[in-house]
Design a protein around this motif. Structure first.
Motif, PDB file in Angstrom:
ATOM      1  N   CYS A   1       1.153   9.753   2.114  1.00  0.00           N
ATOM      2  CA  CYS A   1       0.345   9.685   0.906  1.00  0.00           C
ATOM      3  C   CYS A   1      -1.095  10.057   1.244  1.00  0.00           C
ATOM      4  CB  CYS A   1       0.416   8.281   0.314  1.00  0.00           C
ATOM      5  SG  CYS A   1      -0.460   8.123  -1.249  1.00  0.00           S
TER       6      CYS A   1
ATOM      7  N   GLY B   1       4.117  10.087  -0.425  1.00  0.00           N
ATOM      8  CA  GLY B   1       3.442  10.951  -1.381  1.00  0.00           C
ATOM      9  C   GLY B   1       3.871  12.401  -1.265  1.00  0.00           C
TER      10      GLY B   1
ATOM     11  N   LYS C   1       7.857  12.356  -1.785  1.00  0.00           N
ATOM     12  CA  LYS C   1       8.184  11.586  -2.991  1.00  0.00           C
ATOM     13  C   LYS C   1       9.176  12.347  -3.864  1.00  0.00           C
ATOM     14  CE  LYS C   1       6.174   9.613  -7.116  1.00  0.00           C
ATOM     15  NZ  LYS C   1       5.007   9.077  -7.756  1.00  0.00           N
TER      16      LYS C   1
ATOM     17  N   PHE D   1       8.383   3.934  -6.292  1.00  0.00           N
ATOM     18  CA  PHE D   1       7.378   2.913  -5.978  1.00  0.00           C
ATOM     19  C   PHE D   1       6.336   3.384  -4.953  1.00  0.00           C
ATOM     20  CE2 PHE D   1      10.906   0.039  -7.345  1.00  0.00           C
ATOM     21  CZ  PHE D   1      10.275  -0.405  -8.494  1.00  0.00           C
ATOM     22  N   ASN D   2       6.495   4.591  -4.421  1.00  0.00           N
ATOM     23  CA  ASN D   2       5.558   5.154  -3.432  1.00  0.00           C
ATOM     24  C   ASN D   2       5.429   4.288  -2.181  1.00  0.00           C
ATOM     25  OD1 ASN D   2       4.961   7.298  -5.161  1.00  0.00           O
ATOM     26  ND2 ASN D   2       3.262   6.218  -6.071  1.00  0.00           N
ATOM     27  N   PHE D   3       6.466   3.566  -1.837  1.00  0.00           N
ATOM     28  CA  PHE D   3       6.409   2.700  -0.665  1.00  0.00           C
ATOM     29  C   PHE D   3       7.752   2.710   0.054  1.00  0.00           C
ATOM     30  CE2 PHE D   3       6.980  -1.389   1.473  1.00  0.00           C
ATOM     31  CZ  PHE D   3       5.888  -1.357   2.317  1.00  0.00           C
TER      32      PHE D   3
ATOM     33  N   ASN E   1       2.552   7.689   7.215  1.00  0.00           N
ATOM     34  CA  ASN E   1       1.953   7.671   5.880  1.00  0.00           C
ATOM     35  C   ASN E   1       1.854   9.118   5.396  1.00  0.00           C
ATOM     36  OD1 ASN E   1       0.533   7.334   3.539  1.00  0.00           O
ATOM     37  ND2 ASN E   1      -1.136   6.186   4.448  1.00  0.00           N
TER      38      ASN E   1
ATOM     39  N   LYS F   1       0.846  -1.174   0.000  1.00  0.00           N
ATOM     40  CA  LYS F   1       0.000   0.000   0.000  1.00  0.00           C
ATOM     41  C   LYS F   1       0.895   1.242   0.000  1.00  0.00           C
ATOM     42  CE  LYS F   1      -3.709   2.098   2.623  1.00  0.00           C
ATOM     43  NZ  LYS F   1      -4.484   2.063   3.850  1.00  0.00           N
ATOM     44  N   SER F   2       0.581   2.213  -0.838  1.00  0.00           N
ATOM     45  CA  SER F   2       1.390   3.432  -0.930  1.00  0.00           C
ATOM     46  C   SER F   2       1.420   4.154   0.411  1.00  0.00           C
ATOM     47  CB  SER F   2       0.815   4.369  -1.986  1.00  0.00           C
ATOM     48  OG  SER F   2       0.912   3.801  -3.254  1.00  0.00           O
ATOM     49  N   ASN F   3       2.620   4.563   0.832  1.00  0.00           N
ATOM     50  CA  ASN F   3       2.747   5.336   2.057  1.00  0.00           C
ATOM     51  C   ASN F   3       3.698   6.521   1.883  1.00  0.00           C
ATOM     52  OD1 ASN F   3       5.220   4.047   2.096  1.00  0.00           O
ATOM     53  ND2 ASN F   3       4.910   2.998   4.028  1.00  0.00           N
TER      54      ASN F   3
ATOM     55  N   THR G   1      12.269   4.073  -3.411  1.00  0.00           N
ATOM     56  CA  THR G   1      11.105   4.299  -2.547  1.00  0.00           C
ATOM     57  C   THR G   1      10.245   5.444  -3.077  1.00  0.00           C
ATOM     58  OG1 THR G   1      12.373   5.727  -1.038  1.00  0.00           O
ATOM     59  CG2 THR G   1      12.198   3.388  -0.460  1.00  0.00           C
TER      60      THR G   1
END
Length: 62
Positions: free
Chosen positions: A59, A6, A10, A45-47, A57, A2-4, A42
């Motif tokens: 995102c 953002g 990012k 891949f947004n993770f 988090n 799950k994206s965390n 990271t």
């Protein structure tokens, strides 16, 4: 996964990762500059596994 990651987080990860890799390729910094692959990956891949461990988090998307 799950994206965390953002937003600004990012963008900064990608920029720092690219900067470290470029500085390594140019010879300005040593081999340790290849650690720039981690923030670059990271960011792309947004993770971030470390964020997952501590419950952070950045995102906004659900």
């Amino acid at each position: 996964m799950k994206s965390n990651v953002g937003g600004i987080d990012k963008i900064l990860r990608i920029l720092v990762g690219i900067a470290l890799i470029v500085l390594t390729l140019v010879g300005t910094i040593g081999v340790w500059g290849w650690i720039g692959v981690v923030p670059l990956a990271t960011g792309l891949f947004n993770f971030c596994p470390a964020y997952k461990l501590v419950g952070i988090n950045t995102c906004k998307l659900k």
